[in-house]
Write a protein that holds these residues in place. Structure first.
Motif, PDB file in Angstrom:
ATOM      1  N   GLY A  91      14.288  -3.290   8.166  1.00 42.28           N
ATOM      2  CA  GLY A  91      13.077  -3.430   7.298  1.00 42.28           C
ATOM      3  C   GLY A  91      12.928  -4.859   6.745  1.00 42.28           C
ATOM      4  O   GLY A  91      12.002  -5.636   6.926  1.00 42.28           O
TER       5      GLY A  91
ATOM      6  N   ALA B 218      10.125  -7.749   7.739  1.00 40.15           N
ATOM      7  CA  ALA B 218       9.352  -8.442   6.517  1.00 40.15           C
ATOM      8  C   ALA B 218       9.447  -9.935   6.643  1.00 40.15           C
ATOM      9  O   ALA B 218       8.403 -10.527   6.546  1.00 40.15           O
ATOM     10  CB  ALA B 218      10.079  -8.143   5.429  1.00 40.15           C
TER      11      ALA B 218
ATOM     12  N   GLY C 120       6.080  -4.128  -1.814  1.00 40.56           N
ATOM     13  CA  GLY C 120       6.846  -2.924  -1.473  1.00 40.56           C
ATOM     14  C   GLY C 120       6.186  -1.794  -1.181  1.00 40.56           C
ATOM     15  O   GLY C 120       4.763  -1.412  -1.208  1.00 40.56           O
ATOM     16  N   VAL C 121       6.885  -0.670  -1.084  1.00 36.82           N
ATOM     17  CA  VAL C 121       6.417   0.781  -0.705  1.00 36.82           C
ATOM     18  C   VAL C 121       5.545   1.367  -1.743  1.00 36.82           C
ATOM     19  O   VAL C 121       4.630   2.007  -1.510  1.00 36.82           O
ATOM     20  CB  VAL C 121       7.685   1.600  -0.735  1.00 36.82           C
ATOM     21  CG1 VAL C 121       8.216   2.049  -2.014  1.00 36.82           C
ATOM     22  CG2 VAL C 121       7.127   3.066  -0.043  1.00 36.82           C
TER      23      VAL C 121
ATOM     24  N   VAL D 237       8.720   6.327   3.184  1.00 41.68           N
ATOM     25  CA  VAL D 237       8.166   5.309   3.795  1.00 41.68           C
ATOM     26  C   VAL D 237       6.623   5.299   3.908  1.00 41.68           C
ATOM     27  O   VAL D 237       5.879   6.071   2.890  1.00 41.68           O
ATOM     28  CB  VAL D 237       8.518   5.919   5.342  1.00 41.68           C
ATOM     29  CG1 VAL D 237       9.976   5.802   5.623  1.00 41.68           C
ATOM     30  CG2 VAL D 237       7.844   7.070   5.716  1.00 41.68           C
TER      31      VAL D 237
ATOM     32  N   ASP E 196       7.403  -4.307   3.371  1.00 39.48           N
ATOM     33  CA  ASP E 196       7.378  -2.700   2.981  1.00 39.48           C
ATOM     34  C   ASP E 196       6.146  -2.291   2.482  1.00 39.48           C
ATOM     35  O   ASP E 196       5.651  -1.075   2.578  1.00 39.48           O
ATOM     36  CB  ASP E 196       8.350  -2.467   2.057  1.00 39.48           C
ATOM     37  CG  ASP E 196       9.737  -2.275   2.597  1.00 39.48           C
ATOM     38  OD1 ASP E 196      10.020  -2.353   3.812  1.00 39.48           O
ATOM     39  OD2 ASP E 196      10.762  -2.318   1.720  1.00 39.48           O
TER      40      ASP E 196
ATOM     41  N   ALA F 152       7.054   0.355   5.413  1.00 38.80           N
ATOM     42  CA  ALA F 152       8.276   0.484   4.827  1.00 38.80           C
ATOM     43  C   ALA F 152       8.850   1.684   5.805  1.00 38.80           C
ATOM     44  O   ALA F 152       8.083   2.588   5.899  1.00 38.80           O
ATOM     45  CB  ALA F 152       8.225   1.098   3.486  1.00 38.80           C
TER      46      ALA F 152
END
Length: 448
Positions: free
Chosen positions: A335, A339, A169-170, A306, A323, A327
């Motif tokens: 999004g 992915a 993730g981010v 982001v 992300d 992201a």
């Protein structure tokens, strides 16, 4: 869901059991049989979905078909009630009542569904070659002389792997370690924080769901009961679409202060808020939006961050997906789809008979060459679309609003064309060709 594998060709660790990480494990399992041992690490004590609804563009549906789960997705997804119920964009910042700005007619209608339902389907298809590990939050990794990687977790445990994929993730710890450990002749040291730290967009996003029956009782003719709608206004907009076979309406409401983009966000990134806070922001919107927001349940506020555009997604035996590397803003609802596309291309490259432990870096480079340009293009266009939803225009343009809206409409229609560009299967064929070239196979094995 684990199996002791005799002499796998290599081990893959996936950090993050979100949609991207799950899709990657399923893809590797489907196309590699038992040749690759997968360790899937999840930071929490269960696999759950963040957010309520998800839009799967027609491009990404190719992933579902190739993985053999399209029929299940189709059964639980929410389709338009009729071909006439296409996405509608409205000018809604008129308290007395807005009007339809334009309609977008996609070549193939996307599918809308609840995130948790998609996660549950992927969980069912995890291969026996995949071992799940819960409460494992990666903090960093180290490279050994042999090339293998030591993974360090927040609970002070460690593990080893041959290949590491950051689907975390981010806030990705894999991304942070990757860039902080790069040779300084690869990336300018002054840019490291720019790549490792998420960037606030100046946007606050309010997420909620609305029971369709509740809205129907209050406002039976509300357009949100039938259509995918983007309610647009100055500096803010609301997106709504049906999920759960039409029983729920997913609502994503955004408000942006462009002057704050790139500045630190003070406070919690995600927090629960009152109905009144959400309704107050859109008090100058038309009645159908007011009624929609009156019916919202358990709204939450997200400071939208982001990942700044990265110069690379891979290095040696480490790669980033989803992300963790791109992201993006939610204005295309792309999004999760991007992915899954990352996961499909990368998973097939890792599973390919030509890929061995020795040439994993070459396979990862192919993944980057194919996916980085397109994913970053979608992220850029999504950000631009958000500006258009918010009627971002100069003071001069506001003197002739209708003319400017016509210009912005044409820009948006062009921007949405990415959904029909090429195909994911074509992207994979390009990746396989590049893999064959990198390994010296000019007339290769064909697709699996």
């Amino acid at each position: 869901m684990s199996l002791t594998l005799a002499d796998p060709k290599f081990r893959v660790a996936i950090c993050g059991a979100g949609i991207g990480g799950l899709a990657l494990a399923v893809t590797i399992g489907k196309f590699a049989d038992q040749d690759i041992r997968i360790d899937l690490y999840e930071a929490h004590d269960a696999i759950t979905a963040v957010g309520a609804g998800i839009v799967i563009p027609s491009r990404t549906l190719d992933v579902m078909r190739e993985l053999g789960i399209y029929e299940e997705i189709s059964r639980i997804s929410t389709k338009p009630l009729s071909p006439s119920h296409v996405p509608i964009f409205r000018r809604s910042n008129i308290p007395q009542g807005g009007f339809d700005w334009f309609q977008q007619i996609p070549t193939i209608m996307p599918s809308n569904l609840q995130r948790q339902h998609l996660v549950d389907i992927f969980k069912q298809y995890l291969p026996s070659s995949c071992s799940l590990h819960f409460n494992k939050r990666l903090t960093r990794y180290d490279k050994q002389l042999s090339g293998s990687l030591i993974l360090h977790f927040a609970d002070d445990t460690t593990s080893t792997t041959d290949v590491l994929i950051g689907a975390d993730g981010v806030h990705s710890s894999v991304r942070k370690t990757l860039f902080e450990s790069l040779d300084r002749d690869i990336v300018d040291p002054s840019m490291i924080r720019h790549y490792t730290d998420p960037s606030w967009t100046g946007t606050l996003v309010y997420r909620t769901v609305v029971p369709a029956e509740k809205l129907s009782d209050l406002d039976p003719n509300n357009i949100a009961l039938k259509n995918f709608v983007v309610f647009c206004g100055m500096g803010k907009h609301v997106v709504s679409y049906l999920v759960a076979q039409g029983t729920l309406i997913n609502v994503v409401a955004s408000v942006t202060d462009g002057k704050k983009a790139g500045t630190p966000f003070e406070g919690r990134w995600v927090s629960s808020v009152s109905h009144e806070e959400v309704q107050e922001i859109y008090r100058d919107f038309e009645p159908i939006v007011q009624n929609l927001l009156k019916c919202c349940e358990n709204p939450s506020r997200w400071a939208l961050h982001v990942v700044n555009e990265l110069p690379l997604f891979v290095y040696e035996r480490v790669a980033l997906i989803g992300d963790a590397c791109h992201a993006m803003t939610p204005h295309f609802g792309a999004g999760a789809g991007q992915a899954m596309e990352d996961a499909f291309v990368l998973g097939r490259l890792l599973a390919h008979p030509l890929t061995t432990l020795d040439n994993v870096p070459a396979a990862l480079k192919v993944y980057q060459d194919v996916r980085l340009p397109f994913a970053q293009f979608v992220a850029r266009e999504s950000a631009r679309a958000g500006l258009l939803y918010d009627f971002d225009m100069s003071s001069a343009a506001r003197e002739n609003v209708q003319e400017e809206l016509d210009i912005q409409k044409e820009k948006l229609l062009v921007q949405w064309e990415w959904e029909g560009k090429d195909s994911l299967v074509g992207e994979w064929l390009e990746a396989e060709r590049k893999l064959q070239e990198s390994t010296g196979v000019l007339h290769g094995l064909g697709t699996q």
